[in-house]
Structures are given as structure tokens and as C-alpha cells.
Write a protein that holds these residues in place. Structure first.
Motif, PDB file in Angstrom:
ATOM      1  N   LEU A  77      54.143  47.986 -39.098  1.00 28.20           N
ATOM      2  CA  LEU A  77      54.543  48.037 -37.689  1.00 28.20           C
ATOM      3  C   LEU A  77      53.539  47.289 -36.810  1.00 28.20           C
ATOM      4  CD1 LEU A  77      55.517  51.822 -37.531  1.00 28.20           C
ATOM      5  CD2 LEU A  77      57.016  49.870 -37.996  1.00 28.20           C
ATOM      6  N   THR A  78      52.257  47.597 -36.947  1.00 29.00           N
ATOM      7  CA  THR A  78      51.198  46.949 -36.176  1.00 29.00           C
ATOM      8  C   THR A  78      49.858  47.333 -36.803  1.00 29.00           C
ATOM      9  OG1 THR A  78      50.287  46.620 -33.944  1.00 29.00           O
ATOM     10  CG2 THR A  78      50.923  48.860 -34.536  1.00 29.00           C
ATOM     11  N   THR A  79      48.759  46.884 -36.205  1.00 30.49           N
ATOM     12  CA  THR A  79      47.422  47.327 -36.620  1.00 30.49           C
ATOM     13  C   THR A  79      46.724  47.949 -35.426  1.00 30.49           C
ATOM     14  OG1 THR A  79      46.505  45.124 -36.176  1.00 30.49           O
ATOM     15  CG2 THR A  79      47.182  45.601 -38.433  1.00 30.49           C
ATOM     16  N   LEU A  80      45.773  48.810 -35.718  1.00 34.43           N
ATOM     17  CA  LEU A  80      45.042  49.535 -34.681  1.00 34.43           C
ATOM     18  C   LEU A  80      43.556  49.402 -34.947  1.00 34.43           C
ATOM     19  CD1 LEU A  80      45.437  51.461 -32.212  1.00 34.43           C
ATOM     20  CD2 LEU A  80      45.239  53.363 -33.831  1.00 34.43           C
ATOM     21  N   SER A  81      42.798  49.062 -33.899  1.00 32.98           N
ATOM     22  CA  SER A  81      41.359  48.823 -34.044  1.00 32.98           C
ATOM     23  C   SER A  81      40.565  49.766 -33.157  1.00 32.98           C
ATOM     24  CB  SER A  81      41.015  47.371 -33.664  1.00 32.98           C
ATOM     25  OG  SER A  81      41.672  46.459 -34.502  1.00 32.98           O
ATOM     26  N   ASP A  82      39.574  50.396 -33.772  1.00 32.62           N
ATOM     27  CA  ASP A  82      38.604  51.191 -33.016  1.00 32.62           C
ATOM     28  C   ASP A  82      37.400  50.287 -32.754  1.00 32.62           C
ATOM     29  OD1 ASP A  82      36.714  52.897 -32.025  1.00 32.62           O
ATOM     30  OD2 ASP A  82      36.671  54.257 -33.737  1.00 32.62           O
ATOM     31  N   ASN A  83      37.272  49.829 -31.502  1.00 37.62           N
ATOM     32  CA  ASN A  83      36.219  48.868 -31.152  1.00 37.62           C
ATOM     33  C   ASN A  83      35.039  49.518 -30.439  1.00 37.62           C
ATOM     34  OD1 ASN A  83      37.782  46.850 -32.228  1.00 37.62           O
ATOM     35  ND2 ASN A  83      38.635  46.190 -30.285  1.00 37.62           N
ATOM     36  N   SER A  84      34.897  50.825 -30.559  1.00 37.56           N
ATOM     37  CA  SER A  84      33.769  51.486 -29.906  1.00 37.56           C
ATOM     38  C   SER A  84      32.440  51.013 -30.504  1.00 37.56           C
ATOM     39  CB  SER A  84      33.892  53.004 -30.039  1.00 37.56           C
ATOM     40  OG  SER A  84      33.947  53.382 -31.410  1.00 37.56           O
ATOM     41  N   GLN A  85      32.444  50.739 -31.791  1.00 38.89           N
ATOM     42  CA  GLN A  85      31.312  50.111 -32.472  1.00 38.89           C
ATOM     43  C   GLN A  85      31.866  49.013 -33.367  1.00 38.89           C
ATOM     44  OE1 GLN A  85      27.903  52.712 -33.829  1.00 38.89           O
ATOM     45  NE2 GLN A  85      29.504  54.277 -33.748  1.00 38.89           N
ATOM     46  N   MET A  86      31.024  48.002 -33.607  1.00 38.45           N
ATOM     47  CA  MET A  86      31.464  46.878 -34.419  1.00 38.45           C
ATOM     48  C   MET A  86      30.521  46.697 -35.604  1.00 38.45           C
ATOM     49  SD  MET A  86      34.018  46.169 -32.513  1.00 38.45           S
ATOM     50  CE  MET A  86      34.702  44.673 -33.211  1.00 38.45           C
ATOM     51  N   TRP A  87      31.129  46.400 -36.742  1.00 34.72           N
ATOM     52  CA  TRP A  87      30.357  46.045 -37.928  1.00 34.72           C
ATOM     53  C   TRP A  87      30.304  44.525 -38.029  1.00 34.72           C
ATOM     54  CZ3 TRP A  87      32.825  49.969 -41.888  1.00 34.72           C
ATOM     55  CH2 TRP A  87      32.220  51.217 -41.704  1.00 34.72           C
ATOM     56  N   VAL A  88      29.087  43.994 -38.098  1.00 32.41           N
ATOM     57  CA  VAL A  88      28.881  42.542 -38.152  1.00 32.41           C
ATOM     58  C   VAL A  88      28.282  42.207 -39.512  1.00 32.41           C
ATOM     59  CG1 VAL A  88      27.694  40.579 -37.110  1.00 32.41           C
ATOM     60  CG2 VAL A  88      28.595  42.413 -35.655  1.00 32.41           C
ATOM     61  N   VAL A 145      54.525  51.804 -26.872  1.00 30.65           N
ATOM     62  CA  VAL A 145      53.287  51.131 -26.491  1.00 30.65           C
ATOM     63  C   VAL A 145      53.521  49.623 -26.521  1.00 30.65           C
ATOM     64  CG1 VAL A 145      51.672  52.921 -27.205  1.00 30.65           C
ATOM     65  CG2 VAL A 145      52.555  51.326 -28.891  1.00 30.65           C
ATOM     66  N   ASP A 146      52.545  48.887 -25.972  1.00 35.28           N
ATOM     67  CA  ASP A 146      52.674  47.436 -25.930  1.00 35.28           C
ATOM     68  C   ASP A 146      51.483  46.792 -26.634  1.00 35.28           C
ATOM     69  OD1 ASP A 146      53.705  44.968 -25.398  1.00 35.28           O
ATOM     70  OD2 ASP A 146      53.344  45.013 -23.242  1.00 35.28           O
ATOM     71  N   GLU A 147      51.632  45.551 -26.971  1.00 36.66           N
ATOM     72  CA  GLU A 147      50.571  44.801 -27.647  1.00 36.66           C
ATOM     73  C   GLU A 147      49.319  44.737 -26.774  1.00 36.66           C
ATOM     74  OE1 GLU A 147      53.364  41.732 -30.212  1.00 36.66           O
ATOM     75  OE2 GLU A 147      52.692  41.160 -28.221  1.00 36.66           O
ATOM     76  N   GLY A 148      48.167  44.955 -27.412  1.00 40.60           N
ATOM     77  CA  GLY A 148      46.897  44.909 -26.687  1.00 40.60           C
ATOM     78  C   GLY A 148      46.593  46.145 -25.867  1.00 40.60           C
ATOM     79  N   GLN A 149      47.446  47.154 -25.932  1.00 39.85           N
ATOM     80  CA  GLN A 149      47.254  48.364 -25.130  1.00 39.85           C
ATOM     81  C   GLN A 149      46.240  49.294 -25.770  1.00 39.85           C
ATOM     82  OE1 GLN A 149      50.907  50.398 -24.120  1.00 39.85           O
ATOM     83  NE2 GLN A 149      49.866  52.363 -23.836  1.00 39.85           N
ATOM     84  N   LYS A 150      45.438  49.943 -24.919  1.00 38.47           N
ATOM     85  CA  LYS A 150      44.541  50.981 -25.408  1.00 38.47           C
ATOM     86  C   LYS A 150      45.336  52.270 -25.579  1.00 38.47           C
ATOM     87  CE  LYS A 150      40.285  49.201 -23.328  1.00 38.47           C
ATOM     88  NZ  LYS A 150      39.166  49.504 -22.398  1.00 38.47           N
ATOM     89  N   VAL A 151      45.168  52.936 -26.702  1.00 39.08           N
ATOM     90  CA  VAL A 151      45.879  54.175 -26.975  1.00 39.08           C
ATOM     91  C   VAL A 151      44.876  55.274 -27.283  1.00 39.08           C
ATOM     92  CG1 VAL A 151      47.946  52.997 -27.816  1.00 39.08           C
ATOM     93  CG2 VAL A 151      46.138  53.613 -29.426  1.00 39.08           C
ATOM     94  N   GLN A 152      45.294  56.513 -27.010  1.00 35.66           N
ATOM     95  CA  GLN A 152      44.455  57.671 -27.280  1.00 35.66           C
ATOM     96  C   GLN A 152      44.903  58.349 -28.571  1.00 35.66           C
ATOM     97  OE1 GLN A 152      41.852  58.334 -25.160  1.00 35.66           O
ATOM     98  NE2 GLN A 152      42.514  56.490 -24.061  1.00 35.66           N
ATOM     99  N   LYS A 153      43.969  59.037 -29.196  1.00 36.69           N
ATOM    100  CA  LYS A 153      44.292  59.766 -30.421  1.00 36.69           C
ATOM    101  C   LYS A 153      45.425  60.757 -30.168  1.00 36.69           C
ATOM    102  CE  LYS A 153      42.264  62.709 -33.995  1.00 36.69           C
ATOM    103  NZ  LYS A 153      41.042  63.372 -34.506  1.00 36.69           N
TER     104      LYS A 153
END
Length: 361
Positions: free
Chosen positions: A180-191, A74-82
Motif C-alpha cells: 500500500l505504502t511505506t512509513l518512516s520514523d524520522n525522529s532519529q536517523m541511521w547514517v 491519509v495523503d502522501e507525505g503526511q505525518k501520521v500518529q501511532k
């Protein structure tokens, strides 16, 4: 011919004298000032809170086994599936360990079957059978452990998300636990935003405390986010240093506009019931104190200090210093002085508010 200069001089003097008299008349003309009353209104104010935006899930992906990083899929900034493959650690050693564990398991299985046959014919004791069975179970567990270690060489996405910066490159020698990297689920955001103690108490003691509060988000570019959020949780303790407590609002993020780590401003509307309001332009400040000019029964203006509560667009809520029937100088506050008698016209408070850029009901 000699008379013309005399006539012209007399005409000029006459025009000057008329101009002076008219100027004197204008100078003596009395000015009429606009005056209005404070008014009680039910309205709302929008309070602003600096906030931090977090993904609903933001995790670190780390190597569970040591070895060479064979491939980055995968590459940086790429969307990935479960379940999508992201990293491959060279599996040779772990494959060999699995094969060895399977071979030992096969041998233990054969030994157990033979011992069971002998035990059935009462050739060996029950204890020997139990020992053979235990060795067989142990070998099966070692196969599962080897399969698990081999599985750790294939690093897959645990959920749908966006991958962040790569901390390693292909061919790197990885240590166990290396980032290795971090992964973010941005479907909802906590503010998250901090609320002062007094405002927290107003919120928690309000009649509508059971209803979830709706808020909006002003992003860093000074534009409103296109989705509204809901205040869902409040932290358990106040910060002793700031006197604030953290609120958390959840925002849907269907277009993926918000990212983990952003900043912004939460806008939260709060009801202001039976508030005494005056236009801001009717006030002036002296040493951080607010004052107005009040016209008494003798039409004399008197300077009076007022306490300001909430601040609205073009309006102040007055908490102390005025009553509803007071006459407050609306315009020309720089043209009068304390104790001066004036001529005024009283404008209805509703008419004054109607010409201000406000929301009041």
C-alpha cells in the motif's frame, strides 16, 4: 640654435646609459629566499566518508486481507500518529464471518451447558462432556480469528511517522500482501558509511575506543546538518571486494530535515599526535611523487622526495624523508634548481604556521 639638437642628443644618450647601468645592477642583485623547518605538532584531521541516510524505522504497509480498498484516509507525505487510521478495506464479508462465528459460539455454549447439566446428573458420560467443552472452546477461537480478520480491514499506523508514495487508489481490488505504502520514523536517523580496514584498525585500537565517537554530516547541498551524530555500531564483517567495513552513526532529527534515502558525507575528526608538518606550498609533485628543496650546510638546495601521510588544510604530514632540523625552501621553488647555491632567511616554523589557515595545537 644649431647647438640645441646636439645638446639634446647628448642628454638622451646619458639618460639611456644610466638606465642600462641601473638595470644591470638590478639584474645582479641576489634574491633572498624564505626557508623554514618542519615541526612536530599534535593536531587533528577531518576524514570524509560518503554515506547513506536511513530512517530509524522504515517499513512497508501491506494488505493483510484481500478485498476492495474502500477508503484512503491519509495523503502522501503526511505525518501520521501511532494508531491513526490509514486505509479501510471493505469489511462486509469479514463482518458476516464474525457474526456467523459468534452465532456458532452461542450454540456451542448452550450445548456445553446442557451437556454439563446432564453429566452432573450422570445421564451422559464424562467423555461427552469433554467433547462438548472442546467444541465450545473451538467456537470461541473461531470468534477471535474472525475478529482478527475484521481488524485487518482497518489498517492503522504502527508508530508516528511520515507516509510515502501511495501504490494503490480507492476502489482497487487488493490481494493479500499487496503493498500500500511505506512509513518512516524520522525522529532519529541511521547514517551508514564505509571505513577502510587500516582506518578501522586505528579506530578500534585507539585509547579512547570505549568512548562513542562524535561525527558530523555534510548534506548534499554542501551545508552541515545542525545536529551531531554518534557512532554506535560497526558491522561484523568486511566487504571482501572493497576491503571496507560499515559504520553506523545515529543522528537526532528534531526538525525533520533528513529523510530516508538521502546521501551525504560523514565528517569524522581523528587525532594526529606528534605529526611532522610542513606547508603544502613547500612541496611539488613529479609523477605522483612529492618533493621538497632542502638547503644543506653549504646553502645549496637539494631536491628530496618525501612521503606524505595525512593531508590537512594547507599542511602535509611527512612520514618519511625529513627531520625536524632540516631547512626546507618555503617559497620560490620554481625559481631554483637542484644544486643551486642561494641566500636565504630562516623563518620559525611556528610563525609560518600562524599565517596559514589551519587548526594545530
Amino acid at each position: 640654435m644649431k647647438k640645441y639638437p646636439i645638446y639634446m642628443g647628448l642628454l638622451v644618450m646619458f639618460i639611456i646609459s644610466i638606465g642600462c647601468e641601473s638595470h644591470k645592477e638590478e639584474k645582479h642583485e641576489e634574491r633572498t629566499f624564505q626557508v623554514t623547518n618542519p615541526i612536530y605538532k599534535d593536531t587533528s584531521i577531518t576524514k570524509e566518508y560518503v554515506c547513506q541516510v536511513h530512517s530509524i524505522r522504515n517499513i512497508e504497509l501491506r494488505a493483510m486481507e484481500k478485498g476492495y480498498l474502500q477508503e484512503i484516509k491519509v495523503d502522501e507525505g503526511q505525518k501520521v500518529q501511532k494508531g491513526q487510521m490509514m486505509f479501510q478495506i471493505m469489511p462486509n464479508i469479514y463482518q458476516a464471518e464474525l457474526q456467523k462465528a459468534k452465532a456458532e459460539n452461542d450454540a456451542a455454549s448452550i450445548e456445553y451447558q446442557n451437556t454439563k447439566l446432564l453429566a452432573d446428573n450422570q445421564v451422559v458420560s464424562p467423555n461427552e462432556l469433554a467433547l462438548a467443552k472442546a467444541n465450545f472452546e473451538k467456537s470461541k477461537a473461531e470468534v477471535k480469528l474472525a475478529e482478527t480478520h475484521l481488524g485487518f480491514t482497518n489498517i492503522k499506523a504502527p508508530f508516528d511517522g511520515i507516509m510515502d508514495h501511495l501504490h494503490v487508489r480507492e476502489g482497487s481490488m487488493l490481494e493479500e500482501g499487496e503493498l500500500l505504502t511505506t512509513l518512516s520514523d524520522n525522529s532519529q536517523m541511521w547514517v551508514y558509511f564505509n571505513v577502510p580496514e587500516a582506518e578501522y584498525l586505528d579506530y578500534i585500537m585507539s585509547a579512547k575506543k570505549e568512548e562513542k565517537k562524535e561525527v558530523s554530516l555534510l548534506m548534499a547541498n554542501n551545508k552541515k546538518f545542525n545536529q551531531n551524530g554518534i557512532v554506535e555500531t560497526i558491522e561484523g564483517e568486511f566487504n571482501n571486494e572493497t576491503g571496507n567495513i560499515a559504520f553506523r552513526a545515529t543522528f537526532p532529527n528534531p526538525d525533520g530535515i533528513l529523510r530516508h534515502g538521502e546521501t551525504g558525507t560523514v565528517l569524522m575528526k581523528t587525532a594526529l599526535n606528534h605529526a611532522l608538518l610542513i606547508p603544502q606550498k613547500a612541496t611539488f609533485e613529479v609523477l605522483d611523487k612529492h618533493f621538497v628543496f632542502v638547503v644543506d650546510q653549504d646553502n645549496v638546495v637539494r631536491q628530496r622526495e618525501v612521503k606524505v601521510g595525512a593531508e590537512l588544510s594547507n599542511l602535509f604530514e611527512v612520514t618519511q624523508g625529513l627531520e625536524e632540523n632540516d631547512k626546507v625552501l618555503l617559497e620560490g621553488i620554481r625559481l631554483v634548481k637542484d644544486g643551486q647555491k642561494i641566500k636565504f632567511e630562516l623563518e620559525k616554523a611556528d610563525d609560518v604556521l600562524a599565517h596559514l589557515d589551519i587548526y594545530a595545537e
